[in-house]
Scaffold this active site. Structure first.
Site, PDB file in Angstrom:
ATOM      1  N   GLU A  50       5.887  -3.534   1.093  1.00 43.61           N
ATOM      2  CA  GLU A  50       5.910  -3.096  -0.214  1.00 43.61           C
ATOM      3  C   GLU A  50       5.183  -2.162  -0.687  1.00 43.61           C
ATOM      4  O   GLU A  50       3.760  -1.897  -0.678  1.00 43.61           O
ATOM      5  CB  GLU A  50       5.411  -4.255  -1.245  1.00 43.61           C
ATOM      6  CG  GLU A  50       6.174  -4.304  -2.587  1.00 43.61           C
ATOM      7  CD  GLU A  50       5.163  -3.223  -3.719  1.00 43.61           C
ATOM      8  OE1 GLU A  50       5.826  -2.061  -3.906  1.00 43.61           O
ATOM      9  OE2 GLU A  50       3.980  -3.757  -3.972  1.00 43.61           O
TER      10      GLU A  50
ATOM     11  N   CYS B 246       2.433   0.024  -8.644  1.00 51.52           N
ATOM     12  CA  CYS B 246       3.537   0.531  -7.894  1.00 51.52           C
ATOM     13  C   CYS B 246       4.768   0.677  -8.616  1.00 51.52           C
ATOM     14  O   CYS B 246       5.701   1.469  -8.345  1.00 51.52           O
ATOM     15  CB  CYS B 246       3.699  -0.324  -6.579  1.00 51.52           C
ATOM     16  SG  CYS B 246       3.935  -2.153  -6.865  1.00 51.52           S
TER      17      CYS B 246
ATOM     18  N   GLY C 237       0.713  -1.107   0.083  1.00 52.91           N
ATOM     19  CA  GLY C 237      -0.011   0.035   0.087  1.00 52.91           C
ATOM     20  C   GLY C 237       0.865   1.376   0.145  1.00 52.91           C
ATOM     21  O   GLY C 237       1.920   1.269  -0.484  1.00 52.91           O
ATOM     22  N   SER C 238       0.447   2.380   0.624  1.00 56.15           N
ATOM     23  CA  SER C 238       1.004   3.488   0.531  1.00 56.15           C
ATOM     24  C   SER C 238       2.105   3.492   1.430  1.00 56.15           C
ATOM     25  O   SER C 238       2.025   2.662   2.563  1.00 56.15           O
ATOM     26  CB  SER C 238       0.145   4.686   1.023  1.00 56.15           C
ATOM     27  OG  SER C 238      -0.387   4.702   2.148  1.00 56.15           O
TER      28      SER C 238
ATOM     29  N   GLY D  50       2.325   2.072   5.191  1.00 56.17           N
ATOM     30  CA  GLY D  50       3.528   1.013   5.670  1.00 56.17           C
ATOM     31  C   GLY D  50       4.129   1.744   7.008  1.00 56.17           C
ATOM     32  O   GLY D  50       4.706   0.621   7.680  1.00 56.17           O
TER      33      GLY D  50
END
Length: 508
Positions: free
Chosen positions: A261, A295, A239-240, A244
């Site tokens: 990630e 991403c 995610g963002s 994270g």
């Protein structure tokens, strides 16, 4: 879409908010899902509540002792059957992913293929969970290391890859002997429900507990609860960067393990010696594939000043040929953004770029008309920028790419590495020295570095992940499996005496 849902046994009694019999259903607020493709409803589901969460965790903990006791190749056999089940459902599941998330049908099918590929990888891995044997300094001692499963693995996935990233984690975690609890994005729950149903059938056919694979549909509150839960040995979160950091802090406080990630702000360097016939299609796919919501999407183009005008002309021409519309129509290159919030962010980013001195070279508009009635379709956008524009260092999940010139390779690499994120990177060049410099320790600072291919489209055989604010974690291939296990160093004394290490003498 009901035909797809029915084929996957997701007929309305299965996903209606009025039923809550499955262990991923909840008693919380009703979540209504609309497709960004046409704005039509996919269905509704209750978010999980406190009691359901406790029940899911109990089932996972109950299943773990049985699952870890199976030999790893037997666990691999279950994953193999899952891969075969995915093959049988590839077309239907790929269409569901495409319709729910908005990515092109080819990308939806490709995402299911990623799941199949990682299952194949995991099956082989189930016979290769190797430990090392070391020479002991003490006579008649054997020293070696072995690997054991962690327990319950929590997987938090994002909307842009509704199923593949879960499979990267779950397939490896399963063959390592772990059980999984999956929290998918609440924006794409039905693709997750379909996968859970497919794997549940495999478990039932093998008379194994369903608690080996668990699904919970919830919002960010549930994600925070998972991060704080000491019964979850490992959290793998996609995610963002903001999300994270929160996960890392919470998991770190309890000394748990995490794989993160997170954000990407990926650049392509185009050198003086680049082959533009290779570079242009790679750049276009990297920038507009999944409507810029990967991403690994290409967000920055760093182009040698001698190539700048020619490349820009080719890119504008290529963008003008892109077909935008229903992603289930294979003639279309790009579908919608995930929702209207993403559209708002797209517009905000373009305004900010202009305020900071950027110049729109193509796009910059929200599309209107009957074809785009959901309000989620935008034009892919090229913006001429400078490295000192703050917005260039910011990741926006939309098809926006910034283009800027450079004079020498050292400058280009500095520009590439100047952002907080460090996921994927690429260089297009036919100059061997430039390619090797880019790959050297003075080159790209990203977790992924490519030569003459784009930033997007990683294979499952390599470990996937990045550095800096991308999180530093690794998923999928190579030796990423070690993150899902605990290492144990063992020493066995088969002599008749008790020598101590380092020659220490201890007399009794």
């Amino acid at each position: 879409m009901n035909g797809i849902l029915n084929k996957l046994r997701l007929e309305p009694p299965f996903y209606s908010a009025s039923t809550g019999q499955q262990n991923w259903m909840g008693s919380g607020n009703v979540l209504k899902i609309q497709s960004p493709v046409d704005g039509n409803p996919l269905g509704e589901i209750n978010l999980i509540g406190e009691e359901e969460y406790k029940s899911v965790m109990a089932e996972a903990k109950k299943a773990f002792p049985l699952w870890k006791a199976l030999p790893a190749p037997q666990r691999g056999e279950i994953v193999r059957q899952f891969g075969d089940a995915l093959r049988a459902e590839k077309e239907a599941l790929g269409k569901l992913v495409s319709y729910e998330m908005g990515k092109s049908l080819q990308e939806g099918l490709g995402e299911v293929q990623e799941m199949i590929d990682i299952c194949d990888f995991a099956v082989g891995l189930s016979r290769q969970l190797y430990g090392l044997q070391m020479h002991s300094e003490r006579p008649k001692h054997r020293m070696f290391e072995q690997w054991h499963p962690l327990g319950v693995v929590g997987i938090i996935s994002a909307f842009n890859f509704p199923v593949a990233v879960w499979a990267w984690n779950a397939s490896i975690a399963w063959v390592c002997g772990n059980v999984c609890i999956w929290k998918p994005s609440e924006k794409t729950p039905f693709s997750a429900l379909a996968c859970q149903e497919i794997f549940k059938k495999v478990l039932n056919q093998n008379k194994l507990p369903e608690g080996i694979s668990n699904l919970i549909i919830g919002d960010g509150t549930i994600g925070k609860k998972m991060a704080a839960d000491r019964d979850i040995s490992l959290i793998s979160a996609t995610g963002s960067t903001q999300m994270g950091k929160s996960v890392a802090e919470t998991v770190g406080k309890r000394l748990g393990k995490s794989i993160l990630e997170l954000g990407g702000n990926n650049a392509v360097i185009v050198t003086r010696e680049a082959d533009l016939k290779q570079a242009v299609p790679a750049i276009v796919f990297g920038a507009v594939g999944t409507a810029g919501q990967r991403c690994t999407s290409t967000r920055r183009l760093i182009v040698h000043e001698t190539q700048f005008e020619e490349l820009l002309e080719k890119l504008v021409s290529a963008y003008g040929q892109l077909q935008i519309g229903d992603p289930l129509d294979e003639m279309n290159h790009m579908g919608p953004l995930i929702d209207k919030t993403a559209v708002t962010e797209y517009e905000k980013t373009i305004r900010t770029a202009i305020e900071q001195g950027g110049r729109i070279l193509y796009g910059g508009k929200v599309l209107e008309g009957d074809t785009y009635a959901s309000g989620c379709y935008v034009l892919p956008t090229i913006i001429e920028a400078t490295v000192n524009m703050p917005i260039v260092a910011h990741e926006t999940f939309a098809p926006i790419v910034y283009i800027m010139p450079y004079k020498n390779l050292e400058e280009a690499i500095d520009i590439q590495n100047s952002v907080p994120q460090g996921l994927s990177s690429a260089i297009f060049t036919l100059n061997l020295r430039d390619a090797e410099t880019f790959l050297s320790h003075t080159g790209s600072d990203c977790g992924i570095a490519n030569v003459n291919i784009g930033t997007s489209g990683a294979e499952i055989g390599g470990a996937f992940g990045g550095e800096k604010e991308t999180g530093g974690g690794r998923e999928s291939g190579s030796d990423a499996w070690k993150a899902y296990m605990r290492r144990q160093t063992c020493t066995l004394n088969y002599s008749t005496v008790l020598p101590l290490a380092q020659g220490i003498k201890f007399y009794l």
